[in-house]
Design a protein around this motif. Structure first.
Motif, PDB file in Angstrom:
ATOM      1  N   UNK A 124     -10.056 -13.481 -23.680  1.00 60.14           N
ATOM      2  CA  UNK A 124     -10.050 -13.350 -25.268  1.00 60.14           C
ATOM      3  C   UNK A 124     -10.415 -14.697 -26.140  1.00 60.14           C
ATOM      4  N   UNK A 297       0.461 -12.595  -7.711  1.00 58.41           N
ATOM      5  CA  UNK A 297       0.478 -10.968  -8.392  1.00 58.41           C
ATOM      6  C   UNK A 297       1.978 -10.802  -9.907  1.00 58.41           C
ATOM      7  N   UNK A 299       3.450 -13.209 -11.264  1.00 57.84           N
ATOM      8  CA  UNK A 299       3.697 -14.388 -11.870  1.00 57.84           C
ATOM      9  C   UNK A 299       2.409 -14.586 -12.980  1.00 57.84           C
ATOM     10  N   UNK A 301      -1.639 -13.426 -15.166  1.00 54.86           N
ATOM     11  CA  UNK A 301      -2.223 -11.906 -15.522  1.00 54.86           C
ATOM     12  C   UNK A 301      -3.351 -12.187 -15.246  1.00 54.86           C
ATOM     13  N   UNK A 303      -6.712 -12.897 -17.478  1.00 56.17           N
ATOM     14  CA  UNK A 303      -6.375 -13.051 -19.376  1.00 56.17           C
ATOM     15  C   UNK A 303      -8.376 -14.222 -18.825  1.00 56.17           C
ATOM     16  N   UNK A 305     -11.042 -16.383 -20.750  1.00 59.30           N
ATOM     17  CA  UNK A 305     -11.401 -17.515 -21.605  1.00 59.30           C
ATOM     18  C   UNK A 305     -12.756 -18.195 -21.443  1.00 59.30           C
ATOM     19  N   UNK A 319      -2.567 -25.492 -14.577  1.00 56.49           N
ATOM     20  CA  UNK A 319      -3.279 -24.415 -16.213  1.00 56.49           C
ATOM     21  C   UNK A 319      -2.364 -23.338 -15.927  1.00 56.49           C
ATOM     22  N   UNK A 321      -0.631 -22.190 -13.503  1.00 59.81           N
ATOM     23  CA  UNK A 321       1.275 -22.267 -13.406  1.00 59.81           C
ATOM     24  C   UNK A 321       2.083 -22.366 -14.616  1.00 59.81           C
ATOM     25  N   UNK A 322       1.150 -23.004 -15.313  1.00 59.84           N
ATOM     26  CA  UNK A 322       2.035 -22.840 -17.043  1.00 59.84           C
ATOM     27  C   UNK A 322       1.755 -21.514 -17.766  1.00 59.84           C
ATOM     28  N   UNK A 323       0.805 -21.385 -17.815  1.00 58.48           N
ATOM     29  CA  UNK A 323       0.401 -20.150 -18.729  1.00 58.48           C
ATOM     30  C   UNK A 323       0.717 -19.131 -17.833  1.00 58.48           C
ATOM     31  N   UNK A 324       0.002 -19.438 -16.567  1.00 58.37           N
ATOM     32  CA  UNK A 324       0.343 -17.708 -15.960  1.00 58.37           C
ATOM     33  C   UNK A 324      -0.035 -16.849 -16.526  1.00 58.37           C
ATOM     34  N   UNK A 325      -1.181 -17.294 -16.539  1.00 57.25           N
ATOM     35  CA  UNK A 325      -2.638 -16.322 -16.752  1.00 57.25           C
ATOM     36  C   UNK A 325      -3.937 -16.900 -15.896  1.00 57.25           C
TER      37      UNK A 325
END
Lengths: 448, 682
Positions: A124, A297, A299, A301, A303, A305, A319, A321-325
């Protein structure tokens, strides 16, 4: 094939670099022995890398690359790509085109250099960039000379030297490594017979290859490690972005990574609530692992950075948990944090994935990794968890990392560990195909 | 490009800015219908991974007398493969025009297990700014907590400091779109030329007069009272996805879209100004431009070079060919597609290197030196997209070639590829319109393939009674394929080349040797002859052997997958292929139940396929021919074309069943008679 190469390298001499006397132009095409060129469409005239280590975080790499191009097919040598990032800087990038006699035609202009983001297709965000220089000419043969300097401000990896990068012949290829006083340079070479020449003071190491004949196109597609002499060098003590470490041993390298992940495991209350509702007190460890793996799996994906040391340091569990990635290290760290909450110990495992991966060099502790997975030691069957996949089964090891050596990171340091090999049974694909044949022309209907 | 600049005394005026828009916006940020969240699939398009629920953009003139562009996009993500729709990349330019993005807001909406909507907002920390180059920064972010079934929503505003750059709008993506709307609002004395195109019907497409109030700088220019504005509105509803389709120019050409250009304005203080002129004006500006017309120059050096090249040649046609050949083989093209030159012709001659435009300008200068009438022609290549002819703007073009006239013949020359003969129109120009840059005219030409494009192969194949095959083949490639092969020779040996063209691995056939003739004579078709063998290409079951007779160039797959296609099939050039397969069966073997001859055609499009089988003794000849007689096939015939290919694919995959001849005389005779009868029926 291999026999022939060994024969070639026996003639690689390690004498003091003979200074090329200024009898006419050094890069006159006439100075290429006809026997060396053969039918090659390019000859590497000089590829010299001088790497100077200043201290634990700074170093300098100076490169001279000179190539003579004989026809259109070799014009791509005119393009030079230099990636850089927060920890490296490219300065003093110069270049010129020389004609067949070795007389200068023109210098590299600023217009010939582009500076672009090196955004890959899986990230990303990435702070690495790439400088591209291009020089072309159409009166063959001509020679291109590039010189540049890369300054390191924080490092984990040092350059790797290949005596050749292609089938084309090489007149001179050289690696010089200058280290501070009393520094024990660690190096590894793929050819047993090749040893560096070390200066009397012990601070300058030189590897050199001369007059490498062109290889026939039968060697095309062969691994570069098989056709070239490869020298890897690695730091001992190092510091990058205020994280210092030592990689003389796997243990120490693991300690450094452990330090990077320290304090990244705290879970937010939401996550704790989620897992409490998921796990029943009767579950055994294996059932817990499987449930938590399925939870991540569904919750998260992948990504990526990559920011500064973010190539190495994972984002913390909150981080993710809050972003889901997250990327492989962040997702692995998150998985380990979830397991920790349930009292299950798990470790990150550093590994190199990819179809062109070479075996890990076990006796050369250094950064040989590009991926992280999770290892969960259990009483019965221990489990490997690939946290970037939303479809793998718990314990499933992807094909590009199976059966490979890897570094497990424990609080006491790194430990080498081997991943399991999949069995033919696991790789069996079963297709149940029912086909109904109808009489009119070729219509076929079926259930697969 | 002209930059609009107006210097005016600053007056402070207090007024409201309020556009009296006739319609409510089609979307409200806070209102997410539950039915959208509950939707699990999109029945009209089972392949959809996401659905664009609403994409709404609007552009208007701001109080700072700039363009303000607002966008709000709401997308339903159906499954994991649709997660890419949760990542956004917005390029922002720093100059010409200078853009500024702000108020970026993003959110993900999920349903929890109790059916309650959970909203997760995008945090500002997760918006990354990637400097792609000095001119462009990419704003990039991915929305949090994506799960299959979620909805993502993003909105932002961009200020554009130049009134010439009102954004364009594309109404379709690679996923279906339920609603896409673009509104443009501008004062009536600022004339924007708005053009739309597309193959899907417009749900709304209207213009109305509305009143707006402005503050600030805009009020200084337009007045603080209500200002009459035109509000243009374009809407599509429920339009299909446009995914990668075969035989297109560039897929973007086929999407519904709206383009906007400032044509003129007329303000009290600045008077009337025209930005869009006509093509003649554009041409004359180009001819006066230092980096275009100024680079076409018959210098002493050019003249000397040209006279050397054409020495001893008498006709103009010979001279054109000679100069073309010299340029294409002597000057390296550094591969940038553009219509302007940095280097002058002498520099290009000296350095022997140039971009496409520089090479073309040198070519024209050389032609002119010999008294040959020659002009540049500018165009937009197939992948760059179609020209909006209504906008006389030069920035739509990305390529320039030379036109030369000799006797009554016109030649279009692009000397950037040493392997391309002078009379072969580059593939990237086929079907494209070009504008001849010649003073006081504005003449368009359409580039077509000049020569027929035939691809022929003759195969002699011997079948052994154990099922192994051996044989040879000679292939003559069509001119575009020939060029493609020559461009990518890369020093490949004949055998390697045959292997790569023949795709030996997937066919289990090995190439034992190969010979290429006429490798370098670029005017002729590329020819390759090879000798092959295989133990298991044919399949043997018991006494029977099954053989795919079309060992080369077999059409295995229907290129057309989409159920519907609302835009034309663009082949670029007509083409014809022929395979002649001569099979020698083992002695005492014969074909059982031979396949029928086939003829399929779509008459009004000159699309044709034929497969003929002839037998004599143990020899079998199969001729397979296919012709696409025209470059463009209209969408009305898409169904027929798709059906045609599926018939062709099944014909091409018909195997021959080969078995030992029956021993009884009578039986043998009968089989032969039946076969003959079948053939004659066709």
């Amino acid at each position: 094939m291999m026999k022939k190469l060994r024969w070639l390298f026996l003639f690689v001499c390690f004498l003091l670099p003979t200074s090329i006397l200024a009898s006419g132009n050094q890069y006159d095409v006439k100075n290429i022995p006809a026997s060396l060129r053969g039918n090659a469409d390019a000859v590497i005239r000089n590829y010299t890398t001088r790497f100077e280590v200043d201290d634990e975080s700074s170093a300098e790499e100076k490169v001279t690359f000179v190539v003579t191009i004989f026809d259109k097919d070799a014009q791509d040598y005119g393009e030079l790509d230099l990636p850089y990032d927060k920890f490296t800087e490219i300065d003093e990038l110069d270049g010129m085109i020389l004609d067949a006699k070795g007389d200068k035609i023109r210098d590299l202009d600023d217009d010939d250099i582009k500076d672009n983001s090196d955004l890959n297709n899986y990230s990303l965000y990435q702070d690495s960039r790439i400088k591209t220089a291009e020089l072309y000419y159409n009166k063959f043969p001509y020679t291109i000379e590039y010189t540049y300097k890369i300054s390191y401000n924080g490092y984990l990896e040092w350059p790797t030297w290949y005596s050749r990068n292609s089938l084309n012949p090489v007149q001179l290829s050289k690696l010089e490594v200058k280290v501070p006083d009393n520094y024990n340079l660690r190096y590894w070479c793929n050819k047993e017979l090749v040893v560096p020449q070390i200066s009397i003071d012990g601070d300058l190491y030189t590897w050199e290859a001369k007059d490498l004949k062109p290889l026939s196109s039968d060697a095309a597609g062969e691994d570069i490690e098989d056709i070239a002499t490869v020298v890897r060098i690695a730091p001992s003590n190092f510091e990058i972005d205020d994280y210092d470490g030592n990689m003389d041993t796997w243990k120490n390298f693991g300690l450094w990574y452990y330090k990077l992940c320290k304090g990244k495991h705290k879970l937010p209350t939401g996550a704790i609530k989620d897992i409490k509702s998921l796990i029943s007190p009767n579950d055994n460890s294996e059932q817990k692992v499987i449930k938590l793996y399925k939870y991540i799996q569904s919750h998260t994906r992948y990504v990526s950075v990559e920011l500064g040391i973010g190539d190495w340091q994972p984002f913390d569990a909150t981080y993710v948990y809050n972003h889901g990635y997250g990327d492989c290290k962040a997702l692995s760290n998150y998985m380990i944090s979830l397991l920790k909450e349930e009292g299950i110990t798990a470790y990150p495992v550093l590994i190199y994935g990819g179809s062109s991966a070479h075996p890990l060099i076990k006796d050369f502790p250094s950064n040989q990794f590009n991926h992280v997975i999770v290892y969960v030691p259990l009483k019965k069957d221990s489990l490997w968890l690939e946290c970037t996949s939303q479809t793998d089964l718990p314990g499933e090891v992807d094909w590009d990392i199976e059966n490979r050596e890897a570094l497990m990171v424990t609080p006491h340091g790194g430990v080498l560990i081997k991943l399991p090999k999949s069995t033919p049974v696991q790789n069996t694909q079963v297709r149940d195909i029912k086909v109904a044949l109808s009489e009119n022309d070729a219509a076929v209907s079926g259930i697969i | 490009m002209k930059v609009l600049k107006i210097g005016l005394p600053l007056l402070l005026l207090f007024a409201f800015q309020k556009s009296l828009l006739a319609q409510d916006p089609p979307i409200e940020w806070d209102i997410i219908p539950k039915s959208d969240l509950q939707m699990t699939l999109y029945p009209k398009d089972p392949d959809a991974t996401a659905v664009i629920l609403c994409d709404y953009g609007q552009s208007h003139i701001s109080d700072d007398f700039e363009v303000e562009y607002n966008r709000i996009t709401r997308i339903k993500i159906l499954n994991k493969n649709g997660f890419k729709w949760g990542t956004f990349s917005i390029p922002i330019r720093h100059s010409q025009p200078k853009e500024e993005i702000y108020d970026i807001k993003g959110a993900t909406y999920n349903l929890d297990s109790n059916g309650k909507m959970i909203t997760t907002e995008l945090s500002d920390d997760d918006i990354f700014k990637q400097d792609l180059s000095d001119d462009v920064t990419l704003y990039r972010f991915t929305l949090p907590n994506l799960k299959p079934g979620c909805i993502v929503q993003v909105k932002y505003t961009i200020d554009i400091d130049n009134l010439n750059y009102m954004p364009n709008w594309t109404f379709q993506t690679s996923e279906p779109t339920l609603w896409s709307e673009y509104r443009i609002c501008a004062p009536v004395n600022m004339v924007y030329a708005i053009v739309y195109r597309g193959y899907e019907p417009w749900f709304a497409n209207d213009v109305q007069k509305v009143k707006s109030y402005f503050n600030g700088k805009t009020a200084d220019i337009l007045g603080a009272n209500s200002v009459d504005c035109y509000l243009s509105r374009y809407v599509v509803k429920d339009v299909p996805a446009i995914r990668d389709e075969p035989f297109v120019t560039t897929i973007d050409d086929y999407k519904n879209q709206v383009n906007v250009q400032l044509s003129s304005y007329d303000f009290y203080l600045s008077g009337e100004q025209h930005f869009l002129k006509d093509w003649k004006t554009v041409i004359s500006a180009l001819l006066d431009d230092d980096s275009f017309g100024g680079e076409i120059n018959v210098t002493d050096n050019v003249k000397k070079t040209a006279l050397n090249i054409v020495k001893g040649l008498t006709t103009d046609q010979q001279k054109i060919e000679a100069i073309y050949n010299w340029v294409s083989r002597s000057i390296v093209c550094n591969g940038e597609d553009r219509v302007t030159a940095d280097k002058d012709v002498d520099d290009v001659l000296e350095s022997k290197e140039g971009n496409d435009a520089e090479i073309t300008f040198l070519l024209i200068s050389l032609l002119k030196s010999c008294g040959i009438n020659s002009s540049p022609v500018i165009l937009s290549t197939r992948d760059n997209g179609k020209i909006w002819k209504i906008y006389p703007l030069v920035n739509q073009f990305n390529y320039v070639i030379a036109m030369a006239k000799a006797d009554s013949q016109t030649y279009f020359l692009d000397a950037t590829d040493p392997y391309r003969p002078y009379n072969l129109t580059p593939e990237k120009m086929l079907g494209v319109e070009g504008l001849i840059v010649k003073k006081d005219t504005a003449q368009w030409v359409t580039f077509k393939a000049n020569n027929p494009n035939f691809n022929n192969v003759v195969v002699n194949l011997n079948l052994d009674n154990n099922g192994s095959i051996s044989g040879n083949m000679q292939e003559f490639f069509g001119n575009y394929k020939s060029l493609d092969i020559r461009d990518n020779l890369d020093g490949k040996k004949d055998k390697e080349l045959a292997e790569s063209l023949f795709n030996t691995e997937s066919e289990n056939v090995s190439i034992d040797s190969a010979v290429v003739t006429d490798k370098d004579s670029i005017e002729t078709s590329f020819k390759i002859q090879d000798w092959f063998s295989s133990l298991n290409y044919a399949q043997k079951y018991g006494k029977m052997i099954y053989l795919d007779p079309l060992i080369v160039n077999r059409i295995k797959e229907n290129p057309f997958k989409s159920a519907i296609r609302h835009f034309p099939v663009d082949y670029g050039y007509p083409r014809q292929t022929m395979e002649v397969i001569n099979i020698t069966l083992p002695n005492c073997f014969e074909i059982k139940d031979p396949p029928d001859n086939k003829v399929y055609r779509i008459d009004n499009n000159n699309v044709y396929y034929e497969k003929l089988i002839q037998r004599e003794g143990n020899k079998v000849q199969i001729i397979s021919k296919m012709a696409i007689g025209q470059d463009i096939i209209q969408p009305e015939d898409y169904d027929k074309l798709k059906k045609f290919y599926s018939l062709v694919v099944s014909s091409e995959s018909e195997q021959l069943a080969i078995g030992p001849k029956e021993t009884k005389d009578g039986d043998q005779k009968m089989t032969k008679q039946t076969a003959q009868k079948e053939t004659s029926e066709k």
